[in-house]
Design an enzyme around this catalytic site. Structure first.
Site, PDB file in Angstrom:
ATOM      1  N   ASP A  70      47.185  56.122  17.835  1.00  0.00           N
ATOM      2  CA  ASP A  70      45.742  56.054  18.065  1.00  0.00           C
ATOM      3  C   ASP A  70      45.113  57.433  18.225  1.00  0.00           C
ATOM      4  OD1 ASP A  70      47.019  56.515  20.490  1.00  0.00           O
ATOM      5  OD2 ASP A  70      46.562  54.546  21.297  1.00  0.00           O
ATOM      6  N   ASN A 139      46.766  47.159  31.680  1.00  0.00           N
ATOM      7  CA  ASN A 139      46.196  45.868  31.258  1.00  0.00           C
ATOM      8  C   ASN A 139      47.015  45.240  30.124  1.00  0.00           C
ATOM      9  OD1 ASN A 139      45.573  47.457  29.074  1.00  0.00           O
ATOM     10  ND2 ASN A 139      43.356  47.238  29.232  1.00  0.00           N
ATOM     11  N   HIS A 141      47.886  46.768  27.261  1.00  0.00           N
ATOM     12  CA  HIS A 141      47.609  47.218  25.898  1.00  0.00           C
ATOM     13  C   HIS A 141      48.799  47.968  25.304  1.00  0.00           C
ATOM     14  CE1 HIS A 141      45.511  51.242  27.256  1.00  0.00           C
ATOM     15  NE2 HIS A 141      46.801  51.401  27.131  1.00  0.00           N
ATOM     16  N   GLU A 146      43.471  46.467  23.084  1.00  0.00           N
ATOM     17  CA  GLU A 146      43.096  46.010  24.416  1.00  0.00           C
ATOM     18  C   GLU A 146      43.190  44.480  24.490  1.00  0.00           C
ATOM     19  OE1 GLU A 146      43.028  48.332  26.476  1.00  0.00           O
ATOM     20  OE2 GLU A 146      41.181  49.497  26.493  1.00  0.00           O
TER      21      GLU A 146
END
Ligand code: PGA
Length: 253
Positions: A70, A139, A141, A146
């Site tokens: 990313d 979370n 990811h 996400e």
């Protein structure tokens, strides 16, 4: 978990050593392999170990290609917060990799959609990812995929959650703005990697690691998709691995 090996080691240095062993195996079997790489604090001990092994002539990166997961949108590569900068500093400039063989998404691309399509094409042209390295967000990811209502398969632009922006804020100075948009490889391309190596360090990752590996497979916890992959290795330090069932893990020192 189907096809997974879960290894719990004592500390983050040892995570780096075990992870480097996995890299070494893949590189020695296929010296021109495609490695999927990650940024963040989790892979730092691995990258240090890879550099050390390169200096000891245990590893040769001359034929290796890389793609990173990313990049922040709007972030110039020379900015010290960019993931290109991170990779140059922590790995690429310290090993004998051909700079032309290192690929990251261009956060400055005028047309994000075409940039993303071109990235997927590039991965296809390079023959797919042989080994994909992952961290895990608090979370759940992976990359910047996400929690969501579906698994995004292809590379795409994403709006980062407040939780992720808060987690990343620790790496930014007070007067720097944490970006809200990023480009990320999709779950489909991650899942298509022949082998996946997920690292987790620190007690802050314990709950989500347990949920991702032993909870329901759901796009609300993108890392849970790994439960379905045939060749996943998880390496966690004791703090991150403390909630995992002992019967499913190998504890090594
Ligand atoms: P970290 O990030 O390595 O900085 O904890 C991991 C991630 O968010 O994927």
């Amino acid at each position: 978990m189907y096809g997974a090996r879960i290894i719990v080691v004592k500390d983050e240095q040892t995570v780096g050593k075990w992870a480097a062993d996995v890299f070494e195996q893949v590189i020695s079997r296929k010296p021109d392999c495609l490695l999927g790489l990650a940024t963040g604090t989790t892979p730092l001990t691995l990258y240090r170990e890879l550099v050390r092994r390169y200096h000891r002539q245990m590893l040769d990166f001359s034929g290796i290609h890389t793609v990173n997961l990313d990049e922040y949108v709007g972030m110039p590569p020379e900015n010290h917060q960019s993931y290109r900068y991170f990779m140059e500093k922590n790995l690429f400039q310290q090993i004998n990799i051909n700079p032309k063989n290192t690929h990251l998404l261009n956060g400055l691309a005028g047309d994000a959609k075409s940039e993303c399509r071109a990235y997927d094409r590039l991965i296809d042209e390079l023959g797919g990812i042989d080994l994909q390295l992952l961290g895990i967000g608090q979370n759940g990811h992976i990359g910047f995929n996400e929690p969501s209502d579906n698994f995004y398969l292809q590379t795409h632009e994403v709006t980062l959650t407040e939780e992720t922006r808060r987690a990343n804020a620790r790496l930014f100075a007070e007067d720097e703005i944490v970006p809200s948009q990023a480009l990320t490889m999709g779950c489909g391309y991650i899942f298509a990697a022949r082998k996946i190596l997920l690292l987790a360090i620190g007690s802050g990752k314990a709950k989500i690691l347990q949920r991702a590996l032993f909870g329901q497979v759901t796009p609300q916890v993108p890392a849970s998709l790994l439960q379905l992959h045939p060749d996943v290795t998880i390496i966690a330090d004791e703090a991150a691995g403390r909630l995992l069932p002992e019967c499913a893990t190998e504890s090594v020192s």
